[in-house]
Design a protein around this motif. Structure first.
Motif, PDB file in Angstrom:
ATOM      1  N   ILE A 123       1.488  -9.487   2.871  1.00 24.56           N
ATOM      2  CA  ILE A 123       0.356  -8.727   2.334  1.00 24.56           C
ATOM      3  C   ILE A 123       0.852  -7.685   1.341  1.00 24.56           C
ATOM      4  N   GLY A 124       1.978  -7.033   1.679  1.00 19.60           N
ATOM      5  CA  GLY A 124       2.559  -6.078   0.746  1.00 19.60           C
ATOM      6  C   GLY A 124       2.985  -6.731  -0.558  1.00 19.60           C
ATOM      7  N   LEU A 125       3.531  -7.937  -0.443  1.00 18.22           N
ATOM      8  CA  LEU A 125       3.922  -8.665  -1.658  1.00 18.22           C
ATOM      9  C   LEU A 125       2.712  -9.030  -2.500  1.00 18.22           C
ATOM     10  N   PHE A 126       1.587  -9.263  -1.861  1.00 16.77           N
ATOM     11  CA  PHE A 126       0.355  -9.512  -2.606  1.00 16.77           C
ATOM     12  C   PHE A 126       0.027  -8.315  -3.492  1.00 16.77           C
ATOM     13  N   ALA A 180      -2.702   3.868  -8.089  1.00 17.50           N
ATOM     14  CA  ALA A 180      -2.741   2.406  -8.051  1.00 17.50           C
ATOM     15  C   ALA A 180      -4.146   1.887  -8.376  1.00 17.50           C
ATOM     16  N   GLU A 181      -4.200   0.619  -8.764  1.00 15.92           N
ATOM     17  CA  GLU A 181      -5.489  -0.037  -8.986  1.00 15.92           C
ATOM     18  C   GLU A 181      -6.262  -0.118  -7.663  1.00 15.92           C
ATOM     19  N   PRO A 182      -7.592  -0.176  -7.722  1.00 21.47           N
ATOM     20  CA  PRO A 182      -8.391  -0.181  -6.484  1.00 21.47           C
ATOM     21  C   PRO A 182      -7.995  -1.278  -5.494  1.00 21.47           C
ATOM     22  N   ILE A 183      -7.724  -2.491  -5.991  1.00 21.06           N
ATOM     23  CA  ILE A 183      -7.391  -3.582  -5.084  1.00 21.06           C
ATOM     24  C   ILE A 183      -6.025  -3.343  -4.423  1.00 21.06           C
ATOM     25  N   ILE A 184      -5.080  -2.786  -5.200  1.00 19.48           N
ATOM     26  CA  ILE A 184      -3.766  -2.462  -4.634  1.00 19.48           C
ATOM     27  C   ILE A 184      -3.889  -1.309  -3.643  1.00 19.48           C
ATOM     28  N   LYS A 185      -4.734  -0.374  -3.990  1.00 21.85           N
ATOM     29  CA  LYS A 185      -4.978   0.764  -3.094  1.00 21.85           C
ATOM     30  C   LYS A 185      -5.580   0.272  -1.768  1.00 21.85           C
ATOM     31  N   LEU A 186      -6.468  -0.704  -1.847  1.00 21.13           N
ATOM     32  CA  LEU A 186      -7.073  -1.270  -0.648  1.00 21.13           C
ATOM     33  C   LEU A 186      -6.023  -1.965   0.216  1.00 21.13           C
ATOM     34  N   VAL A 187      -5.116  -2.700  -0.425  1.00 20.06           N
ATOM     35  CA  VAL A 187      -4.033  -3.370   0.310  1.00 20.06           C
ATOM     36  C   VAL A 187      -3.172  -2.347   1.032  1.00 20.06           C
ATOM     37  N   VAL A 228       6.077   0.588 -18.379  1.00 18.05           N
ATOM     38  CA  VAL A 228       6.257  -0.355 -17.265  1.00 18.05           C
ATOM     39  C   VAL A 228       6.423   0.340 -15.924  1.00 18.05           C
ATOM     40  N   ALA A 229       7.119   1.475 -15.918  1.00 17.46           N
ATOM     41  CA  ALA A 229       7.523   2.107 -14.657  1.00 17.46           C
ATOM     42  C   ALA A 229       6.374   2.436 -13.706  1.00 17.46           C
ATOM     43  N   PRO A 230       5.282   3.051 -14.158  1.00 16.10           N
ATOM     44  CA  PRO A 230       4.225   3.416 -13.202  1.00 16.10           C
ATOM     45  C   PRO A 230       3.665   2.222 -12.425  1.00 16.10           C
ATOM     46  N   SER A 231       3.344   1.149 -13.129  1.00 15.94           N
ATOM     47  CA  SER A 231       2.783  -0.017 -12.453  1.00 15.94           C
ATOM     48  C   SER A 231       3.805  -0.682 -11.535  1.00 15.94           C
ATOM     49  N   MET A 232       5.078  -0.714 -11.978  1.00 18.90           N
ATOM     50  CA  MET A 232       6.112  -1.305 -11.145  1.00 18.90           C
ATOM     51  C   MET A 232       6.338  -0.477  -9.883  1.00 18.90           C
ATOM     52  N   ALA A 233       6.276   0.840 -10.025  1.00 17.35           N
ATOM     53  CA  ALA A 233       6.445   1.712  -8.861  1.00 17.35           C
ATOM     54  C   ALA A 233       5.324   1.499  -7.854  1.00 17.35           C
ATOM     55  N   GLU A 234       4.088   1.380  -8.363  1.00 18.34           N
ATOM     56  CA  GLU A 234       2.958   1.105  -7.469  1.00 18.34           C
ATOM     57  C   GLU A 234       3.139  -0.232  -6.755  1.00 18.34           C
ATOM     58  N   ALA A 235       3.639  -1.218  -7.507  1.00 18.59           N
ATOM     59  CA  ALA A 235       3.838  -2.538  -6.927  1.00 18.59           C
ATOM     60  C   ALA A 235       4.884  -2.504  -5.822  1.00 18.59           C
ATOM     61  N   LEU A 236       6.002  -1.863  -6.081  1.00 20.11           N
ATOM     62  CA  LEU A 236       7.076  -1.787  -5.085  1.00 20.11           C
ATOM     63  C   LEU A 236       6.668  -0.926  -3.895  1.00 20.11           C
ATOM     64  N   PHE A 237       5.820   0.057  -4.126  1.00 19.47           N
ATOM     65  CA  PHE A 237       5.343   0.906  -3.035  1.00 19.47           C
ATOM     66  C   PHE A 237       4.521   0.095  -2.035  1.00 19.47           C
ATOM     67  N   ALA A 238       3.748  -0.850  -2.544  1.00 17.39           N
ATOM     68  CA  ALA A 238       2.970  -1.722  -1.654  1.00 17.39           C
ATOM     69  C   ALA A 238       3.896  -2.544  -0.761  1.00 17.39           C
ATOM     70  N   THR A 239       4.981  -3.060  -1.325  1.00 16.52           N
ATOM     71  CA  THR A 239       5.940  -3.817  -0.523  1.00 16.52           C
ATOM     72  C   THR A 239       6.611  -2.918   0.513  1.00 16.52           C
ATOM     73  N   ALA A 240       6.941  -1.685   0.099  1.00 13.25           N
ATOM     74  CA  ALA A 240       7.576  -0.747   1.025  1.00 13.25           C
ATOM     75  C   ALA A 240       6.670  -0.465   2.224  1.00 13.25           C
ATOM     76  N   ILE A 241       5.387  -0.284   1.972  1.00  7.07           N
ATOM     77  CA  ILE A 241       4.445  -0.039   3.075  1.00  7.07           C
ATOM     78  C   ILE A 241       4.368  -1.266   3.980  1.00  7.07           C
ATOM     79  N   GLY A 242       4.403  -2.456   3.356  1.00  5.91           N
ATOM     80  CA  GLY A 242       4.396  -3.682   4.158  1.00  5.91           C
ATOM     81  C   GLY A 242       5.600  -3.759   5.074  1.00  5.91           C
ATOM     82  N   LEU A 243       6.765  -3.374   4.571  1.00 10.62           N
ATOM     83  CA  LEU A 243       7.982  -3.376   5.393  1.00 10.62           C
ATOM     84  C   LEU A 243       7.895  -2.331   6.504  1.00 10.62           C
ATOM     85  N   ILE A 244       7.376  -1.155   6.167  1.00 13.14           N
ATOM     86  CA  ILE A 244       7.237  -0.091   7.166  1.00 13.14           C
ATOM     87  C   ILE A 244       6.307  -0.527   8.292  1.00 13.14           C
TER      88      ILE A 244
END
Length: 222
Positions: free
Chosen positions: A137-140, A8-15, A164-180
């Motif tokens: 925050i995960g949606l961010f 993931a990008e650094p800012i997404i990784k930080l989130v 498209v898939a790699p970036s979309m997977a990283e994006a959805l993973f952030a939301t999944a962590i937010g839900l968890i």
């Protein structure tokens, strides 16, 4: 999941890292509160058994005032200290002063109760905040990932799944962590709030009963 995190990008990784840390801290609070409430209820059961056993309250106070194990004991000892001070000063001899003594004892018990409940409610606000805000925050992070995905499309002039898939997977993973992080915190907050309120009612009921006992003792002393 490990690859998704490090890719993931650094800012997404930080989130994502912030959400993981918040989730670990929330579980620490949850386990601590559950253990504390179980311990306090068990100690309250033991104290009430001794209190209602029919023994002298002065003996009970002398036995526990230096090692109060729970808020119920703290309320009892605070009231007994005020009661003994009033007796030592001769403040139970007249009906007029008796009312003042009752008010002072009730106030001491209420102050002690509030202090103990505030201590028990520490960090509960964090669970409430995490439960309501972790998904946002995960949606961010998800939005940032989608923006990154569009950037890849523009950069490579391709909208294929491989782009498209790699970036979309990283994006959805952030939301999944937010839900968890959010779901356990929200459930635990509701359950623990209910348990704390039930325990507070138990303390309040004891304070009222003990206040009535002291009132009768004051009437007999006049």
């Amino acid at each position: 999941m490990w690859d998704l995190f490090w890719g993931a990008e650094p800012i997404i990784k930080l989130v994502m890292f912030g959400l993981i840390v918040a989730s670990v801290w929330s579980w620490t609070i949850i386990f601590n509160k559950v253990y504390s409430l179980q311990r306090l209820n068990k100690a309250a059961d033991s104290f009430e058994k001794a209190f209602w056993s029919g023994g002298a309250l002065d003996d009970l106070f002398d036995r526990i005032h230096n090692r109060m194990l729970d808020p119920l004991s703290a309320i009892f000892c605070a009231a007994m200290r005020e009661w003994r001070r009033s007796i030592a000063k001769g403040m139970t001899r007249t009906t007029e002063i008796r009312g003042t003594v009752e008010q002072r004892i009730d106030r001491v018990m209420q102050v002690t109760l509030n202090r103990e409940i505030q201590q028990l409610e520490r960090h509960m606000g964090f669970l409430a905040s995490l439960g309501s805000n972790a998904v946002i925050i995960g949606l961010f992070g998800t939005v940032l990932g989608i923006m990154n995905s569009f950037g890849n499309i523009v950069g490579q002039q391709s909208a294929s799944l491989a782009v498209v898939a790699p970036s979309m997977a990283e994006a959805l993973f952030a939301t999944a962590i937010g839900l968890i992080a959010a779901i356990p915190a929200a459930i635990a907050y509701n359950k623990l709030s209910s348990d704390v309120n039930r325990y507070e009612n138990r303390l309040d009921a004891f304070a009222s009963e003990f206040g009535a006992i002291i009132s009768r003792q004051l009437e007999e002393a006049v």
